[in-house]
Design a protein around this motif. Sequence first.
Motif, short mmCIF file in Angstrom:
data_model
loop_
_atom_site.label_atom_id
_atom_site.label_comp_id
_atom_site.label_asym_id
_atom_site.label_seq_id
_atom_site.Cartn_x
_atom_site.Cartn_y
_atom_site.Cartn_z
N ARG A 118 0.84 -1.20 0.00
CA ARG A 118 0.00 0.00 0.00
C ARG A 118 0.88 1.25 0.00
O ARG A 118 0.58 2.23 -0.67
CB ARG A 118 -0.90 -0.04 1.25
N GLU A 119 1.96 1.20 0.75
CA GLU A 119 2.87 2.36 0.84
C GLU A 119 3.45 2.70 -0.54
O GLU A 119 3.58 3.86 -0.91
CB GLU A 119 4.02 2.08 1.83
N VAL A 177 11.26 8.64 -9.43
CA VAL A 177 10.65 8.46 -8.10
C VAL A 177 10.79 7.02 -7.65
O VAL A 177 11.15 6.72 -6.51
CB VAL A 177 9.15 8.86 -8.14
N LEU A 178 10.54 6.10 -8.59
CA LEU A 178 10.66 4.68 -8.25
C LEU A 178 12.10 4.34 -7.87
O LEU A 178 12.34 3.56 -6.94
CB LEU A 178 10.21 3.84 -9.45
N GLU A 179 13.01 4.93 -8.59
CA GLU A 179 14.44 4.71 -8.32
C GLU A 179 14.77 5.13 -6.89
O GLU A 179 15.49 4.44 -6.17
CB GLU A 179 15.25 5.53 -9.32
N GLU A 180 14.21 6.28 -6.50
CA GLU A 180 14.44 6.76 -5.13
C GLU A 180 13.88 5.79 -4.11
O GLU A 180 14.49 5.53 -3.07
CB GLU A 180 13.78 8.14 -4.93
N LEU A 181 12.70 5.23 -4.41
CA LEU A 181 12.08 4.27 -3.50
C LEU A 181 12.93 3.00 -3.39
O LEU A 181 13.07 2.43 -2.31
CB LEU A 181 10.67 3.90 -3.97
N VAL A 182 13.51 2.60 -4.51
CA VAL A 182 14.37 1.42 -4.50
C VAL A 182 15.61 1.69 -3.66
O VAL A 182 16.00 0.89 -2.81
CB VAL A 182 14.76 1.02 -5.95
N ALA A 184 15.93 3.80 -1.32
CA ALA A 184 15.58 3.94 0.10
C ALA A 184 15.19 2.60 0.71
O ALA A 184 14.89 2.51 1.90
CB ALA A 184 14.42 4.92 0.24
N GLY A 185 15.20 1.55 -0.12
CA GLY A 185 14.87 0.20 0.37
C GLY A 185 13.40 -0.03 0.59
O GLY A 185 12.99 -1.00 1.21
N GLU A 186 12.56 0.87 0.07
CA GLU A 186 11.11 0.70 0.27
C GLU A 186 10.52 -0.35 -0.66
O GLU A 186 9.52 -0.96 -0.34
CB GLU A 186 10.41 2.05 0.08
N ILE A 187 11.11 -0.52 -1.83
CA ILE A 187 10.66 -1.59 -2.73
C ILE A 187 11.87 -2.28 -3.34
O ILE A 187 12.97 -1.70 -3.39
CB ILE A 187 9.74 -1.07 -3.86
N GLU A 188 11.64 -3.49 -3.79
CA GLU A 188 12.71 -4.25 -4.41
C GLU A 188 12.38 -4.47 -5.87
O GLU A 188 11.24 -4.77 -6.22
CB GLU A 188 12.88 -5.60 -3.72
#
Lengths: 191, 180
Positions: A118-119, A177-182, A184-188
């Motif tokens: 969800r996040e 944005v997705l790259e930043e999330l990756v 930051a370890g939020e998604i793999e």
Amino acid sequence: MERARQGDKRAFGQLVDEYKDKIYNYVARMLGDPYEAEDVTQEAFLRAYRSLPRFRGASSFHTWLYRIASNLAIDVMRRRKRGEPTFSLDEPLEGEDGEFEREIPDETFGPEEASTTRETRIAVRRAIMDLPEKLRDVMVLYELQGETYEDIANILDVPLGTVKSRLFNARNRLKEVLEELVEAGEIEVGQ
Amino acid sequence: MTCEQVREELVACWACVDELTFEVVEHLEQCDACRREAVLLRHTRVMLHSSMPPLSAPVNMAERVMSRIDEQAHSAGWLPRAREWFVPRRQPSWARAAAVGTALALAVAGGALWRSQRPDQSAPPSPPAVVADAGIDGSAARTATLDGELDELMLQHQRLEMTQPLADDAGVSLVVYTSR
């Protein structure tokens, strides 16, 4: 369509039935709020009804309707910028038993795609909402509404090349944005 | 191909395998950074769709729209309705021009009629209006022109009322009339 132009309300009602999902989805994705989208969609159809006698058919009805909805959605976004209160898809709703989350059904993907947390979905949605209006408009129309480059150029009254370059920029921004999330370890993301 | 060129191609098609050219595929096999970029783009597309799934419009959306159309038709003010009546929808431009012309002609005719009904401005002025004051002491009525002197009369009248209290049945009248 012609009967609706002549003032046949029943014929116009059929047009509303035919296009309501398309326009509602577009507005909801532009505004990020399904409740506000309901009002804006209704207003778009009302304006279309009032302006129908002036509709000359230079563009298709659905392009024309999109244009009305686009202008209304942009008006709402500008009001937001002026600080007027609005809702958001991510804000919890107030209920009798306290706050609860908005449930948005996912009818597109199977379990493997829907397993994104969800996040992550909220983060991507925020990234889409953070896109400048012009980029978001093209992104929503092409990627999510399935409109062609030509139709988008007509709806937004811009050259075809502008549509393509805006789409390119919008995709790039989302990817970042997705790259930043990756990072930051939020998604793999697997290879 | 350079990494920059490859990445442009990747963004243009969301790194969709079916749409990549042979040169791009060849580059991806050798370049880890661009391969990672391609994977990231494919995921971005999936995320985009899963974050913004299609919604159904509220069930009674069409009914609400139609009832709002009806409401607006009923609550429209007199001006829009008069406009609709006078310049109905779907009239060609010549008919609109004719309607506007008729309105102008009616306005001109009305103005002419009004002017013809007015008293002749060139006629000698009528005698000034006079005011008769039946004073409480029964003195003869004094006459005065309306302009300015009426105010003076009213003041005198008020002074009399204040300085000479009246009996309950005392009749005080200020009669204003105009001679025609």
